[in-house]
Motif scaffolding. Structure first.
Motif, PDB file in Angstrom:
ATOM      1  N   LEU A  99       0.830  -1.207   0.000  1.00 30.98           N
ATOM      2  CA  LEU A  99       0.000   0.000   0.000  1.00 30.98           C
ATOM      3  C   LEU A  99       0.866   1.259   0.000  1.00 30.98           C
ATOM      4  O   LEU A  99       0.598   2.214  -0.736  1.00 30.98           O
ATOM      5  CB  LEU A  99      -0.922   0.006   1.220  1.00 30.98           C
ATOM      6  N   LEU A 100       1.905   1.256   0.814  1.00 33.81           N
ATOM      7  CA  LEU A 100       2.770   2.431   0.907  1.00 33.81           C
ATOM      8  C   LEU A 100       3.617   2.614  -0.349  1.00 33.81           C
ATOM      9  O   LEU A 100       4.154   3.707  -0.578  1.00 33.81           O
ATOM     10  CB  LEU A 100       3.678   2.309   2.136  1.00 33.81           C
ATOM     11  N   ALA A 105       1.262   7.690  -1.973  1.00 31.83           N
ATOM     12  CA  ALA A 105       0.777   7.248  -0.665  1.00 31.83           C
ATOM     13  C   ALA A 105       1.635   7.837   0.446  1.00 31.83           C
ATOM     14  O   ALA A 105       2.863   7.778   0.401  1.00 31.83           O
ATOM     15  CB  ALA A 105       0.790   5.725  -0.582  1.00 31.83           C
ATOM     16  N   ALA A 108      -1.027   4.500   5.501  1.00 29.47           N
ATOM     17  CA  ALA A 108      -1.997   3.429   5.277  1.00 29.47           C
ATOM     18  C   ALA A 108      -2.222   2.676   6.579  1.00 29.47           C
ATOM     19  O   ALA A 108      -1.343   2.627   7.452  1.00 29.47           O
ATOM     20  CB  ALA A 108      -1.504   2.465   4.191  1.00 29.47           C
ATOM     21  N   GLN A 121      -0.352  -0.392  10.615  1.00 33.18           N
ATOM     22  CA  GLN A 121      -0.349   0.975  10.121  1.00 33.18           C
ATOM     23  C   GLN A 121       1.080   1.413   9.832  1.00 33.18           C
ATOM     24  O   GLN A 121       2.033   0.880  10.397  1.00 33.18           O
ATOM     25  CB  GLN A 121      -1.004   1.940  11.112  1.00 33.18           C
ATOM     26  N   HIS A 168      -8.428  10.535   0.717  1.00 35.29           N
ATOM     27  CA  HIS A 168      -8.531   9.482   1.723  1.00 35.29           C
ATOM     28  C   HIS A 168      -9.416   8.386   1.132  1.00 35.29           C
ATOM     29  O   HIS A 168     -10.603   8.612   0.873  1.00 35.29           O
ATOM     30  CB  HIS A 168      -9.139  10.006   3.022  1.00 35.29           C
ATOM     31  N   ILE A 183      -9.352  -1.087   4.567  1.00 36.97           N
ATOM     32  CA  ILE A 183      -8.059  -0.448   4.324  1.00 36.97           C
ATOM     33  C   ILE A 183      -8.271   1.047   4.269  1.00 36.97           C
ATOM     34  O   ILE A 183      -9.196   1.533   3.610  1.00 36.97           O
ATOM     35  CB  ILE A 183      -7.435  -0.941   3.003  1.00 36.97           C
ATOM     36  N   TYR A 184      -7.414   1.766   4.952  1.00 40.50           N
ATOM     37  CA  TYR A 184      -7.458   3.226   4.936  1.00 40.50           C
ATOM     38  C   TYR A 184      -6.163   3.704   4.291  1.00 40.50           C
ATOM     39  O   TYR A 184      -5.071   3.451   4.804  1.00 40.50           O
ATOM     40  CB  TYR A 184      -7.597   3.747   6.371  1.00 40.50           C
ATOM     41  N   LEU A 185      -6.291   4.366   3.152  1.00 42.20           N
ATOM     42  CA  LEU A 185      -5.116   4.804   2.395  1.00 42.20           C
ATOM     43  C   LEU A 185      -5.154   6.317   2.223  1.00 42.20           C
ATOM     44  O   LEU A 185      -6.169   6.879   1.784  1.00 42.20           O
ATOM     45  CB  LEU A 185      -5.093   4.120   1.024  1.00 42.20           C
ATOM     46  N   LEU A 187      -3.470   9.572   0.343  1.00 37.99           N
ATOM     47  CA  LEU A 187      -2.699   9.928  -0.844  1.00 37.99           C
ATOM     48  C   LEU A 187      -2.493  11.440  -0.911  1.00 37.99           C
ATOM     49  O   LEU A 187      -3.396  12.217  -0.555  1.00 37.99           O
ATOM     50  CB  LEU A 187      -3.423   9.473  -2.114  1.00 37.99           C
ATOM     51  N   LEU A 201      -5.196  -0.537  -5.134  1.00 37.56           N
ATOM     52  CA  LEU A 201      -5.790  -0.785  -3.815  1.00 37.56           C
ATOM     53  C   LEU A 201      -6.748  -1.970  -3.866  1.00 37.56           C
ATOM     54  O   LEU A 201      -6.749  -2.824  -2.974  1.00 37.56           O
ATOM     55  CB  LEU A 201      -6.516   0.466  -3.335  1.00 37.56           C
TER      56      LEU A 201
END
Length: 210
Positions: A99-100, A105, A108, A121, A168, A183-185, A187, A201
């Motif tokens: 994700l990162l 990003a 996350a 996290q 978000h 999942i919380y991403l 950007l 994602l």
């Protein structure tokens, strides 16, 4: 585990025979002879055959479901749980790194929306990801409750919150192995490609199992 369990099995099934054998070998002891006389006479067998029978009985005992942890505190079972937890955390950490790695990003988290706790996290989005995880759990729960009230049976793909300088993204995981998570991403809108980020994602979300 095999060694300790076999020792336990022998303590259960072999101790009486060992005691009787020792007692019968003691000269001049009537009690010992009486004890030995009460036992059935074992057929003659070579030490190799006897060892094979012991091993067969031990294997049957293991497969019968009577086996217990090698220690009263459940050390074997605890070790098994620990291995599973380590595997799950490794899987979450791998997903977090992917994700990162998405362009733009900055942060996350993988969150349990029932409790609001972030299971994993990372990143540096300039705010507390733990607080964000709890707050966005309320968003997910509220949206799911609204969908139930409206009778909407579709699943949430993702929720997009657009700020002046950030995106978000919230992706609710609906697979059997990750139900109840999202999942919380975060950007950076100046450097992220939103369409590509959403595509990546979705691919990462499909791989997560806990």
């Amino acid at each position: 585990m095999r060694v300790s369990s076999r020792s336990q099995w022998w303590r259960r099934h072999g101790s009486d025979a060992d005691a009787a054998s020792s007692a019968s070998g003691a000269p001049g002891s009537d009690a010992a002879q009486t004890t030995a006389a009460g036992l059935p006479k074992a057929p003659a067998a070579s030490s190799q055959e006897s060892g094979e029978r012991d091993l067969d009985q031990f294997v049957e005992w293991i497969w019968s479901g009577d086996a217990e942890p090698s220690a009263p505190d459940g050390t074997v079972e605890s070790a098994r749980i620990t291995i599973e937890e380590q595997y799950n955390m490794s899987s979450l950490d791998d997903a977090l790194q992917q994700l990162l790695a998405i362009e733009g990003a900055t942060g996350a988290a993988i969150v349990d929306y029932g409790s609001g706790m972030a299971l994993a996290q990372g990143g540096n989005p300039s705010f507390d990801l733990g607080i964000a995880a709890a707050g966005n759990s309320n968003v997910v729960r509220a949206k799911l409750a609204t969908m139930r009230d409206l009778g909407v049976t579709d699943e949430i793909d993702d929720i997009l919150i657009t700020l002046s300088s950030q995106y978000h993204l919230i992706n609710v995981l609906n697979t059997t192995g990750a139900n109840g998570l999202f999942i919380y991403l975060v950007l950076n809108s100046a450097s992220a490609n939103l369409a590509l980020a959403r595509h990546k994602l979705k691919g990462i979300a499909a791989q997560i199992e806990v």
